[in-house]
Write an enzyme that holds these catalytic residues in place. Structure first.
Site, PDB file in Angstrom:
ATOM      1  N   GLY A 254       0.836  -1.198   0.000  1.00 10.30           N
ATOM      2  CA  GLY A 254       0.000   0.000   0.000  1.00 10.30           C
ATOM      3  C   GLY A 254       0.868   1.244   0.000  1.00 10.30           C
ATOM      4  O   GLY A 254       2.047   1.180  -0.347  1.00 10.30           O
ATOM      5  N   ASN A 255       0.287   2.358   0.360  1.00 13.66           N
ATOM      6  CA  ASN A 255       1.074   3.591   0.472  1.00 13.66           C
ATOM      7  C   ASN A 255       0.461   4.472   1.549  1.00 13.66           C
ATOM      8  O   ASN A 255      -0.557   4.131   2.138  1.00 13.66           O
ATOM      9  CB  ASN A 255       1.167   4.310  -0.879  1.00 13.66           C
ATOM     10  CG  ASN A 255      -0.198   4.661  -1.419  1.00 13.66           C
ATOM     11  OD1 ASN A 255      -0.908   5.478  -0.850  1.00 13.66           O
ATOM     12  ND2 ASN A 255      -0.600   4.016  -2.513  1.00 13.66           N
ATOM     13  N   PHE A 256       1.098   5.618   1.795  1.00 17.89           N
ATOM     14  CA  PHE A 256       0.721   6.446   2.949  1.00 17.89           C
ATOM     15  C   PHE A 256      -0.425   7.430   2.682  1.00 17.89           C
ATOM     16  O   PHE A 256      -0.684   8.299   3.494  1.00 17.89           O
ATOM     17  CB  PHE A 256       1.946   7.224   3.449  1.00 17.89           C
ATOM     18  CG  PHE A 256       2.987   6.335   4.074  1.00 17.89           C
ATOM     19  CD1 PHE A 256       2.688   5.596   5.202  1.00 17.89           C
ATOM     20  CD2 PHE A 256       4.262   6.237   3.528  1.00 17.89           C
ATOM     21  CE1 PHE A 256       3.637   4.774   5.787  1.00 17.89           C
ATOM     22  CE2 PHE A 256       5.217   5.422   4.099  1.00 17.89           C
ATOM     23  CZ  PHE A 256       4.915   4.679   5.235  1.00 17.89           C
ATOM     24  N   SER A 257      -1.098   7.315   1.539  1.00 16.86           N
ATOM     25  CA  SER A 257      -2.188   8.264   1.260  1.00 16.86           C
ATOM     26  C   SER A 257      -3.286   8.155   2.330  1.00 16.86           C
ATOM     27  O   SER A 257      -3.679   7.068   2.728  1.00 16.86           O
ATOM     28  CB  SER A 257      -2.792   7.965  -0.120  1.00 16.86           C
ATOM     29  OG  SER A 257      -3.997   8.666  -0.262  1.00 16.86           O
TER      30      SER A 257
ATOM     31  N   ALA B  24      -4.127   7.473  -4.792  1.00 14.74           N
ATOM     32  CA  ALA B  24      -2.742   7.040  -4.957  1.00 14.74           C
ATOM     33  C   ALA B  24      -2.801   5.538  -5.199  1.00 14.74           C
ATOM     34  O   ALA B  24      -2.774   4.740  -4.266  1.00 14.74           O
ATOM     35  CB  ALA B  24      -1.942   7.362  -3.706  1.00 14.74           C
TER      36      ALA B  24
END
Ligand code: C5P
Length: 409
Positions: A213-216, A281
């Site tokens: 995943g990512n930090f969005s 994102a």
């Protein structure tokens, strides 16, 4: 702003009923047409003769007129009104409204009203503080009713307890502000337009407990959804996993997890969409074969996760759009920012791209502010200073509107 508007003024049996005479007078003076509906106990506090003399209309209390047997249609009345104002609203009437107890003409009319409903509670401090009343007021709020109460600062300075009915001139002010804002929405070019927004990260499953995943955090996309809804757009927000919710209840949220699910949800509504804003994102890659069982640490070589490319949602919609549809993308760049953003605009067949620079400390994932440059193919790019995401959302939609208008002329 109130001239020519139709109001139902609902009066209940509270001592503050005397203030509704002033409210009625102010509304009539402002040029509004007012139909008073009073509860049986309201009549104990104020005589219908005064009210009908001021409003120029017979006051309605019962379902039928006693002498003629004429039936008062709460449905027609509910459709006639531009707004209903219940002032004063006693704990009893608020409870009936919250629960649909239609045992009098006022609550029956309330249930039929299509127009916005304003409620000015009036009761003593203890009744107002009782959890039952608080819960009922919250329920009215959740139905979209607007609760009008004196501002807390004013209460403190007057040393008057909570529960006092708001002053009639302030109620009129609230109504004026409401109709001014409504007019702005009615005139907004986004009013009635269908807007699709993607927001947040996507999670790509490795196994049942792990993901890429990512930090969005979704803040920018949710701010856009709220702003578009405030301008009267019909908003569908396709959101990856985030811990926030839209502020505006009208926003339709479709929750997804992965990029593929996000694409599917977008494709479902895209054909009837006027403007699509791709703010998510999206993870670029997903595990080729997510494991059904948790990958164990014991008796394992260091695992190698094979990845496959995710679909590019913005590019897919960009290439699928018909004339009149608009697709807006975002670009988060670390180098050659404008050149890279421009390249993306063309490759994904977008109408506009919003560039956030990773170099700016007040921009990007998780922050409450953002610093953007908005690029459209047919005009110079515009750079904005760092602003709260809600204001950035307004700037982006202003650019969308001006592009829509340029294309119409
Ligand atoms: O290519 P890049 O990821 O930099 O492009 C960013 C823009 O494309 C954003 O608007 C993002 O929401 C969108 N995007 C997408 N699907 C992807 C990757 C990016 O919609 N798989």
């Amino acid at each position: 702003m109130l001239k020519g508007r139709h109001f139902i003024l609902g009066i209940t049996g509270g001592i503050a009923a005397y203030k509704s005479v002033t409210l009625l007078r102010l509304l009539v003076k402002a040029g509004a047409e007012v139909q008073v509906v009073i509860t049986p106990s309201g009549k104990e506090f104020i005589t219908p003769v005064t009210l009908s003399a001021l409003s120029g209309k017979p006051v309605i209390c019962d379902f039928f007129t006693a002498n003629t047997g004429e039936w008062h249609s709460h449905v027609d009345l509910g459709l006639w009104a531009d707004a209903m104002i219940v002032a004063p609203a006693t704990a009893c009437t608020i409870a009936k409204m919250a629960n649909g107890v239609a045992d009098n003409m006022l609550v029956t009319t309330y249930l039929s009203a299509k127009a916005p409903v304003f409620v000015a509670p009036a009761m003593d401090l203890d009744m107002m503080a009782h959890p039952s009343t608080t819960a009922n007021i919250e329920r009215l709020r959740s139905y979209g009713n607007i609760i009008i109460e004196p501002a807390s600062g004013e209460l403190a300075s007057h040393l008057i307890g909570k529960g006092r009915m708001e002053e009639p001139d302030n109620i009129v002010k609230v109504l004026e502000e409401y109709f001014t804002a409504k007019k702005a929405v009615d005139n907004s070019p986004l009013n009635g337009k269908r807007v699709l927004i993607t927001a947040g990260p996507t999670y790509e499953r490795i196994d049942p407990v792990r993901f890429i995943g990512n930090f969005s955090t979704g803040k920018m996309g949710y701010a856009l959804a709220d702003e578009a809804a405030a301008r009267g757009a019909e908003v569908t927000l396709v959101s990856g996993p985030v811990s926030i919710e839209p502020k505006r209840p009208e926003v339709k949220v479709v929750k997804v997890e992965s990029a593929r699910q996000m694409l599917e949800a977008c494709e479902e509504v895209f054909d009837s969409t006027d403007v699509a804003i791709m703010c998510a994102a999206v993870a670029d890659y997903a595990p080729a074969a997510p494991k059904e069982q948790k990958i164990k640490r014991e008796h394992q070589e260091v695992p190698v996760i094979e990845l496959v490319k995710n679909p590019d949602i913005a590019a897919t919609l960009g290439h699928r759009k018909r004339e009149g549809q608009m697709v807006v993308g975002f670009a988060l760049e670390t180098d050659n920012e404008v050149a890279n953003a421009n390249e993306k605009l063309i490759r994904k067949n977008l109408d506009m791209i919003v560039l956030n620079s990773m170099r700016d400390p007040g921009a990007g994932f998780g922050t409450d502010t953002n610093t953007v440059t908005i690029i459209t193919p047919d005009c110079d790019s515009v750079s904005y200073p760092s602003k709260p995401k809600s204001e950035v959302a307004a700037d982006i939609l202003d650019n969308v509107v001006s592009l829509m208008e340029r294309r119409l002329t």
